[in-house]
Design a protein around this motif. Sequence first.
Motif, PDB file in Angstrom:
ATOM      1  N   LYS A  43      -5.364 135.147  40.573  1.00 11.48           N
ATOM      2  CA  LYS A  43      -5.762 135.726  41.995  1.00 11.48           C
ATOM      3  C   LYS A  43      -4.815 137.046  42.451  1.00 11.48           C
ATOM      4  O   LYS A  43      -5.502 138.061  42.706  1.00 11.48           O
ATOM      5  N   SER A  44      -3.620 136.988  42.267  1.00 10.07           N
ATOM      6  CA  SER A  44      -2.613 138.134  42.513  1.00 10.07           C
ATOM      7  C   SER A  44      -3.083 139.236  41.674  1.00 10.07           C
ATOM      8  O   SER A  44      -3.006 140.540  41.836  1.00 10.07           O
ATOM      9  N   THR A  45      -2.994 139.055  40.266  1.00 10.09           N
ATOM     10  CA  THR A  45      -3.523 140.172  39.597  1.00 10.09           C
ATOM     11  C   THR A  45      -4.661 140.821  39.981  1.00 10.09           C
ATOM     12  O   THR A  45      -4.843 141.882  39.938  1.00 10.09           O
ATOM     13  N   ALA A 170      -5.114 140.008  51.339  1.00 11.33           N
ATOM     14  CA  ALA A 170      -4.082 138.908  51.865  1.00 11.33           C
ATOM     15  C   ALA A 170      -3.823 137.972  50.633  1.00 11.33           C
ATOM     16  O   ALA A 170      -4.846 137.191  50.289  1.00 11.33           O
ATOM     17  N   ASP A 171      -2.787 138.021  50.008  1.00 10.61           N
ATOM     18  CA  ASP A 171      -2.525 137.510  49.008  1.00 10.61           C
ATOM     19  C   ASP A 171      -1.754 136.038  49.314  1.00 10.61           C
ATOM     20  O   ASP A 171      -0.506 136.052  49.442  1.00 10.61           O
ATOM     21  N   GLU A 172      -2.356 135.026  49.466  1.00 12.26           N
ATOM     22  CA  GLU A 172      -1.874 133.671  49.718  1.00 12.26           C
ATOM     23  C   GLU A 172      -1.078 133.965  51.191  1.00 12.26           C
ATOM     24  O   GLU A 172      -0.098 133.466  51.331  1.00 12.26           O
ATOM     25  N   PRO A 173      -1.902 134.518  52.052  1.00 14.09           N
ATOM     26  CA  PRO A 173      -1.073 134.674  53.561  1.00 14.09           C
ATOM     27  C   PRO A 173      -0.724 133.292  54.139  1.00 14.09           C
ATOM     28  O   PRO A 173       0.276 133.504  55.229  1.00 14.09           O
TER      29      PRO A 173
HETATM   30 MG   LIG Z   1      -0.358 134.394  43.316  1.00  9.64          MG
END
Ligand SMILES: [Mg+2]
Length: 254
Positions: A43-45, A170-173
Amino acid sequence: MITLENVSKTYGGTSGIVALRDVSIHVKEGEFLVILGPSGAGKSTLMRCINRLVEPTSGRILLDGREVTSRRRQLRAARRDIGMVFQQFNLVKRLSVLMNVLSGRLAYHTFWPSLLYKFDQDDKRVAIECLTRVNMEHKAFQRADTLSGGEQQRVAIARALAQEPKVILADEPVASLDPKIARQVLTYLKQIAGELGITVLCNLHQVEYAREYAERVVGLSQGTVVFDGPSGKLTDDILQQIYYRDPEAADDDG
Ligand SMILES: [Mg+2]
Ligand SMILES: Nc1ncnc2c1ncn2[C@@H]1O[C@H](COP(=O)(O)OP(=O)(O)O)[C@@H](O)[C@H]1O
């Protein structure tokens, strides 16, 4: 609005870790899209490839019809259009709420006005409007480190909005927030997409939030898209695929 075409990312050369495998997604303007997957799914990638903090190994990414590349001028223009929200809020602790939000305006200045603490009236008006949208205007002059986690995340959202972006990533906000506060934050993010027409991509690892808030969900498992559809169609079978863990990789917890 955002198009990923066959995007793959392998970290550490050809024999390295495959974080994304042939990912193709098209996101419409104003859409609120949840990327759902367990830790390590990629996900972050995926987000870092969109704003080019990470260079994809192959594939193309288009923002508003233009390809995002690592060429400096294009990259600066693309990054201005992309607001970021992080799990750990990333506010400047000793600065006021207002200064934090004003820092979202920096993309619009050639020099860093913050060094002089000089923003113009227009910047201040935008910043206050953005704070009002997340109901934080009453704390504009408070130091960021005096706020609760949920309040900090609302300020971080206001900072992203102050950038007047076309897209918010929004990365795991809500990963660091209690359920009640998490739901507040997700409600704001969803409103921003619906009311302002900003395209919002939101990484989540909890199915229940995806079910409650997402119109559309992209399910990632070990770098591969295993589902793309309305949250109502997230069946147990599909969830098993998303949360499936390769036993070979079982001990490298992310
Ligand atoms: Mg991540
Ligand atoms: N900078 C990096 N170098 C090497 N491997 C990485 C790096 N960043 C992430 N990875 C690996 O890529 C995979 C996907 O990670 P990530 O995108 O952070 O997933 P998520 O955000 O869904 O937890 C994981 O196996 C992770 O260990």
